[in-house]
Design an enzyme around this catalytic site. Structure first.
Site, PDB file in Angstrom:
ATOM      1  N   ASP A 248      -5.891  -3.105 -12.961  1.00 32.44           N
ATOM      2  CA  ASP A 248      -5.621  -2.713 -11.577  1.00 32.44           C
ATOM      3  C   ASP A 248      -6.167  -1.289 -11.417  1.00 32.44           C
ATOM      4  O   ASP A 248      -6.462  -0.599 -12.397  1.00 32.44           O
ATOM      5  CB  ASP A 248      -4.129  -2.786 -11.254  1.00 32.44           C
ATOM      6  CG  ASP A 248      -3.882  -2.913  -9.749  1.00 32.44           C
ATOM      7  OD1 ASP A 248      -4.792  -2.538  -8.956  1.00 32.44           O
ATOM      8  OD2 ASP A 248      -2.796  -3.369  -9.344  1.00 32.44           O
TER       9      ASP A 248
HETATM   10  O1  LIG Z   1      -8.292  -2.857  -4.173  1.00 30.98           O
HETATM   11  C1  LIG Z   1      -8.284  -3.114  -5.509  1.00 30.98           C
HETATM   12  C2  LIG Z   1      -6.891  -3.140  -6.081  1.00 30.98           C
HETATM   13  O2  LIG Z   1      -6.235  -1.973  -5.625  1.00 30.98           O
HETATM   14  C3  LIG Z   1      -4.870  -1.796  -5.831  1.00 30.98           C
HETATM   15  O3  LIG Z   1      -4.419  -1.011  -4.749  1.00 30.98           O
HETATM   16  C4  LIG Z   1      -5.092   0.211  -4.421  1.00 30.98           C
HETATM   17  C5  LIG Z   1      -5.803   0.063  -3.095  1.00 30.98           C
HETATM   18  O4  LIG Z   1      -6.899  -0.797  -3.221  1.00 30.98           O
HETATM   19  C6  LIG Z   1      -6.314   1.407  -2.586  1.00 30.98           C
HETATM   20  O5  LIG Z   1      -6.811   1.290  -1.268  1.00 30.98           O
HETATM   21  C7  LIG Z   1      -5.221   2.411  -2.570  1.00 30.98           C
HETATM   22  O6  LIG Z   1      -5.764   3.655  -2.288  1.00 30.98           O
HETATM   23  C8  LIG Z   1      -4.948   4.622  -1.712  1.00 30.98           C
HETATM   24  C9  LIG Z   1      -4.481   5.610  -2.741  1.00 30.98           C
HETATM   25  O7  LIG Z   1      -3.638   4.971  -3.687  1.00 30.98           O
HETATM   26  C10 LIG Z   1      -3.734   6.729  -2.054  1.00 30.98           C
HETATM   27  O8  LIG Z   1      -3.385   7.709  -2.997  1.00 30.98           O
HETATM   28  C11 LIG Z   1      -4.601   7.325  -0.979  1.00 30.98           C
HETATM   29  O9  LIG Z   1      -3.858   8.277  -0.302  1.00 30.98           O
HETATM   30  O10 LIG Z   1      -4.973   6.340  -0.047  1.00 30.98           O
HETATM   31  C12 LIG Z   1      -5.748   5.302  -0.620  1.00 30.98           C
HETATM   32  C13 LIG Z   1      -6.092   4.281   0.482  1.00 30.98           C
HETATM   33  O11 LIG Z   1      -6.962   4.839   1.361  1.00 30.98           O
HETATM   34  O12 LIG Z   1      -4.606   2.491  -3.839  1.00 30.98           O
HETATM   35  C14 LIG Z   1      -4.050   1.281  -4.313  1.00 30.98           C
HETATM   36  C15 LIG Z   1      -3.419   1.539  -5.627  1.00 30.98           C
HETATM   37  O13 LIG Z   1      -2.494   2.551  -5.526  1.00 30.98           O
HETATM   38  C16 LIG Z   1      -4.041  -3.068  -5.798  1.00 30.98           C
HETATM   39  O14 LIG Z   1      -2.848  -2.885  -6.504  1.00 30.98           O
HETATM   40  C17 LIG Z   1      -4.760  -4.293  -6.298  1.00 30.98           C
HETATM   41  O15 LIG Z   1      -4.008  -5.454  -6.013  1.00 30.98           O
HETATM   42  C18 LIG Z   1      -6.101  -4.352  -5.642  1.00 30.98           C
HETATM   43  O16 LIG Z   1      -6.777  -5.559  -5.993  1.00 30.98           O
END
Ligand SMILES: OC[C@H]1O[C@@H](O[C@H]2[C@H](O)[C@@H](O)[C@H](O[C@H]3[C@H](O)[C@@H](O)[C@H](O)O[C@@H]3CO)O[C@@H]2CO)[C@H](O)[C@@H](O)[C@@H]1O
Length: 740
Positions: A248
Site C-alpha cells: 500500500d
Molecule cells: O491510491 C493507491 C492506494 O493509496 C492508498 O491511499 C492513499 C491515497 O491514494 C492518496 O491519495 C492519499 O494521499 C493523501 C495523503 O495521504 C495526505 O497526506 C495528503 O494530505 O493528501 C493526499 C491526497 O491528496 O493517501 C492515501 C494513503 O494515506 C490506499 O490505501 C490504497 O487502497 C490505494 O490503492
C-alpha cells in the site's frame, strides 16, 4: 435459529484458473536473464507519487519491451479520470448476492481500465472484512462475511482479468479500521486469521489474482508489508500464491526485511508522506544486494513474479498505451464508458434491500401526490465531484470517500428520476430538498405520501468529513436524519424512508415512528442511483437485495468498536451475525435479510454427498462418503487443492407463491458438528424463478472444514453437519443433516 453457529455455502463452478501461467513464468525467466540489477530494481520500485500518469508507476525495461507499469485505483471504477463509469460500490455488489452480476461489474471495470492503458486495477477489496461496523472503508468490500466476500472476490477478479487487466486483491491483511491504521497492530489468532480474514484471499489466489496489496497495519507486531510470516509463509507457501505482493502507498518500513519478507514491489516509490527523498528500495535495494543483505535471487523472484503476470495476461501483445492522466484529468482520455451504465444500473437496483413494507405500501401505484424530502434526494448543488476524492457529504450519497472513488460522469439523483416518473403518472410532487424539519413537514402536509431521504457516509482516514476521520463517529444517520424522519412522520401521512449508507445504521428511532410504513435500503448505488431506485419503488423490478451485514438494534450489540491502540481481535470468530447467533442477540435485521413484493415457498431439500477422495457419488441424507480428517492434497493456487473438491450437493425447490414476478436469493448455511470447534460461514445462490426452480448448492471440502491450529491444517470433523436452506441467516425454510 439452528445451532450456535452456522457455516454456509454456495453454488457451483468456483475456479477456472488461467492455464498460461507456466508458459508465462518461463518467458519471465528468460526475459529476466537479460536485465541488469538496476533494471530489475526499477521494475520493483515505484517512480514516486505524481511522477507518472497513474497513482503507481514503475520504470520501464525497453530491452525486453516492458513498459512503465501503470497501477490505478480502484474498487468501484477508475479513480482520477474523466469519461469513466462510477459503478455501485463493492458493498452494493455484495448485497445483490448475484455471481453473474458481480462478474459482469468486474469485467466492465476491467474494460475501462484496459481502455485507458492501465495495467493493474487496484481492486477488489476483502480487507477490511467489516468486523467493525463503524469501519471507514467497509463499503469498498463486499460483505461482513468471509464466504460471500470470497465469492465476490473471485468473480470480480475473473471479470477484471478476463479482459487482460491485472487485478489486485487488497488489503492483506487485518486492516479493519482507519484510526491509527498506520501504527496499529492487528493481533489475530491463527484460527480467526484462516477462517475469517484469509478466507476471501484464498478465493482470490485460487482465481489467480495477479497482485496482492499488503496493508498499512502490523500483524501480530510486524508491519504487514515487512512480514515474512504473512507474505512468505501464509500467502506464498501455504496458499501457493504465484503473483506479486505490492505495498500500500508508503506501507513499507524497511529495505532488507521487506525484501526478504516477501514484498515484491514498493509503491509509490518515494517521499509519500515521508521526508523528501526517503525511499526504501531503488538505490537502497541495489546496495543491499551488492552488500549481500538481500540475495539477488530474491530480486529475481520479485521480477519474475511481476513479469509472469504481465505475460500471463498477454499485456506484452498490443496492450493499449497508457492515456490516463491522474494529475490533469482533462488531458486524459479516451471516454471508456461504453454501455456500462446498464450494468451499473442493474447492480444498483438489484442491491437495493427492502427492509419494511407495511400493507404493501410499495410499490407505488400512481399516487396522486408525493412529497420528496431531504438533502439526500438531490445532487450536491456544487456538482457531484465537487469534493476531492468525494470527501464531503453534501447531497445524495452514492459512494464513500477516499482512494476507492471515481469521478461521476453524471449522477442521476432520486428527485430527478422520481420527477420523470411522476410526470408520466400525473403525480403532483412537493419537494423539500434540505434537512430542514419544518420545511419537510410542510411538504409532507401537501401530499398524500411522504418519502424521506437520509444517509450515512464514511471513507478513508486521510480525509476527515464533519468530524468523521474515515471511521464513523456513530451509527446514526447524518445531518439529523432521525429528527427529519420524526418531523415528517408526525404529519400523519404514510412515510417511506429511503436510506443511502456505507453500512449499518441504528434504525430504532425511525421504526418507532408509527407512520413509517416502508424502509428502502438503497446502499451506495453509484451514478445510476435515481434510476435504480425508481425501478424498485414503482415495482418495475421486484427488490431482491439481501443485507451483506447485520443491522443491530443497538451499537453495543456489535462485537467491536474502533478504539484500542492495538486491536487484540478479542471477538474471535464472532463477527457480525456469528456474534448475534452465538450469543442469542436479536438483530433488528439479520444478515441475509431482504423483502420482496412477492412471496416464496421452499420445498424438497435433497442432500447428496460423495467421497472427498474420489469415491462414487450417492444420494444420502444420513451417513456420507465424505472422508473425515485433514486435507492432504497437493498444494496449488489457493492452498491444498482437495479443499476445492465438491463433496456434497444440496438442492431445494423454490416457488414464487405470490402474484408478481420476483427473484429470491436462496441461502444455505452449514453448522459444524458440536464435537468440533464451531465454524460459521455464509453464502448463497441467486435464484430467479419463473414459477418454480431448483436451487443447487455445491459444497466443497473446504466448506465442511475448520482450521485445526494444532495440526496446522484444514480438517473435516466427524459428526452431524446441520444444513439450513432459507431466505436469510435466521429464516430457515428447510433443514437436514450430513453425517461424516
Ligand atoms: O491510491 C493507491 C492506494 O493509496 C492508498 O491511499 C492513499 C491515497 O491514494 C492518496 O491519495 C492519499 O494521499 C493523501 C495523503 O495521504 C495526505 O497526506 C495528503 O494530505 O493528501 C493526499 C491526497 O491528496 O493517501 C492515501 C494513503 O494515506 C490506499 O490505501 C490504497 O487502497 C490505494 O490503492
Amino acid at each position: 435459529m439452528l445451532g450456535a453457529l452456522l457455516l454456509p455455502l454456495l453454488a457451483a463452478g468456483l475456479t477456472e484458473a488461467r492455464d498460461s501461467w507456466e508458459r508465462a513464468n518461463e518467458r519471465a525467466g528468460r526475459a529476466l536473464s537479460g536485465l541488469s540489477l538496476e533494471q530489475k530494481v526499477g521494475i520493483v520500485t515505484g517512480v514516486g507519487w505524481t511522477k507518472g500518469p497513474c497513482v503507481g508507476n514503475t520504470s520501464p525495461a525497453p530491452s525486453i519491451g516492458y513498459p512503465s507499469l501503470c497501477l490505478q485505483d480502484g474498487p468501484l471504477g477508475i479513480r482520477f479520470a474523466k469519461g469513466v463509469t462510477a459503478f455501485p460500490a463493492g458493498i452494493q455488489a455484495g448485497s445483490t448476492w448475484d455471481i453473474n452480476l458481480i462478474r459482469e461489474r468486474g469485467k466492465a471495470m476491467g474494460e475501462e481500465a484496459r481502455g485507458l492503458g492501465i495495467h493493474v486495477l487496484l481492486a477488489p477489496v476483502a480487507g477490511p472484512l467489516g468486523k467493525i461496523a463503524r469501519g471507514g472503508r467497509n463499503w469498498e468490500g463486499f460483505a461482513a462475511d468471509p464466504y460471500l466476500s470470497g465469492i465476490a472476490m473471485k468473480e470480480t477478479i475473473d471479470g477484471i482479468q478476463s479482459v487482460g487487466v491485472q487485478a489486485c486483491a487488497k488489503h492483506w491483511i487485518g486492516n479493519e479500521q482507519e484510526l491509527r491504521r498506520e501504527t496499529i497492530s492487528s493481533d489475530i489468532k491463527d484460527r480467526e486469521l484462516h477462517e475469517l480474514y484469509m478466507w476471501p484471499f484464498v478465493d482470490a489466489v485460487k482465481a489467480d489474482v495477479a497482485s496482492v496489496m499488503c496493508s498499512y497495519n502490523k500483524v501480530n507486531g510486524t508491519w504487514a508489508c515487512d512480514s515474512d510470516y504473512v507474505n512468505n509463509k501464509l500467502l506464498k507457501t501455504e496458499l501457493g500464491y504465484r503473483g506479486y505482493v505490492l505495498s500500500d502507498w508508503n506501507a513499507q518500513h524497511s529495505t532488507v526485511q521487506s525484501a526478504n519478507g516477501g514484498l515484491d514491489m514498493t509503491m509509490p516509490g518515494t517521499d509519500f508522506n515521508q521526508p523528501p527523498g526517503s525511499i526504501y528500495w531503488g538505490p537502497n535495494l541495489t546496495a543491499a544486494v551488492r552488500n549481500g543483505e538481500v540475495p539477488e535471487a530474491r530480486v529475481n523472484d520479485m521480477v519474475r513474479r511481476i513479469l509472469a503476470q504481465w505475460y500471463a495476461l498477454d499485456q506484452d501483445r498490443g496492450y493499449p498505451a497508457t492515456t490516463i492522466n491522474s494529475w490533469n484529468l482533462t488531458a486524459g482520455g479516451p471516454d471508456v464508458q461504453g454501455d456500462h451504465k446498464n450494468i451499473a444500473r442493474t447492480v444498483a437496483r438489484d442491491g437495493i434491500v427492502l427492509l419494511k413494507n407495511d400493507n404493501n405500501a410499495l410499490p407505488l401505484k400512481k399516487p396522486s401526490s408525493l412529497a420528496i424530502i431531504g438533502e439526500d434526494a438531490i445532487v450536491n448543488p456544487a456538482g457531484p465531484n465537487a469534493c476531492p476524492d468525494r470527501g464531503c457529504n453534501t447531497g445524495t450519497l452514492a459512494m464513500g470517500w477516499g482512494s476507492g472513488t471515481a469521478d461521476f460522469p453524471y449522477l442521476v439523483d432520486p428527485v430527478s428520476a422520481i420527477s420523470r416518473r411522476a410526470a408520466a403518472d400525473g403525480t403532483t410532487l412537493a419537494t423539500s430538498t434540505t434537512n430542514d424539519q419544518a420545511a419537510g413537514a410542510s411538504a409532507a402536509a401537501a401530499a398524500s405520501t411522504a418519502m424521506v431521504f437520509i444517509n450515512a457516509d464514511s471513507g478513508e482516514g486521510y480525509i476527515t468529513v464533519e468530524g468523521n476521520a474515515g471511521d464513523r463517529i456513530n451509527l446514526d444517520p447524518w445531518h439529523s436524519g432521525n429528527e427529519l424522519v420524526a418531523a415528517v412522520a408526525a404529519v400523519g401521512k404514510p412515510t417511506i424512508v429511503v436510506i443511502h449508507s456505507v453500512g449499518p445504521i441504528i434504525l430504532e428511532r425511525i421504526l418507532a415512528q408509527q407512520n413509517v410504513v416502508a424502509i428502502v435500503w438503497a446502499g451506495l448505488p453509484g451514478q445510476e442511483s435515481g434510476n435504480a431506485l425508481v425501478d424498485v419503488l414503482y415495482g418495475d423490478v421486484n427488490p431482491s437485495g439481501k443485507l451483506p451485514y447485520t443491522i443491530a438494534k443497538s451499537e453495543s450489540d456489535y462485537p467491536t468498536i474502533v478504539d484500542a491502540p492495538n486491536d487484540p481481535f478479542s471477538e474471535g470468530l464472532y463477527i457480525d451475525y456469528r456474534r448475534f447467533d452465538a450469543f442469542n442477540i436479536a438483530p433488528r435485521y439479520e444478515f441475509g435479510f431482504g423483502m420482496s413484493y412477492t412471496t416464496f415457498g421452499f420445498k424438497d431439500l435433497d442432500i447428496s454427498s460423495r467421497s472427498a477422495r474420489g469415491g462414487n457419488g450417492y444420494g444420502n441424507r444420513n451417513s456420507s462418503g465424505i472422508a473425515a480428517g485433514p486435507a492432504t492434497g497437493r498444494r496449488g493456487p489457493g492452498g491444498r487443492q482437495d479443499l476445492f473438491d465438491i463433496v456434497a450437493t444440496v438442492t431445494a425447490t423454490v416457488t414464487n407463491t405470490g402474484r408478481v414476478r420476483g427473484a429470491e436469493v436462496a441461502q444455505l448455511y452449514i453448522s459444524l458438528p458440536s464435537s468440533a470447534p464451531e465454524t460459521p460461514r455464509a453464502s448463497s445462490l441467486n435464484l430467479r424463478p419463473g414459477q418454480s426452480r431448483k436451487a443447487t448448492f455445491e459444497l466443497r471440502r473446504r466448506d465442511l472444514s475448520f482450521w485445526d491450529v494444532a495440526l496446522q491444517e484444514w480438517v473435516v470433523p466427524r459428526g452431524n453437519f446441520g444444513i439450513q436452506v432459507g431466505a436469510s441467516s435466521r429464516d430457515a425454510k428447510l433443514t437436514g443433516t450430513i453425517t461424516v
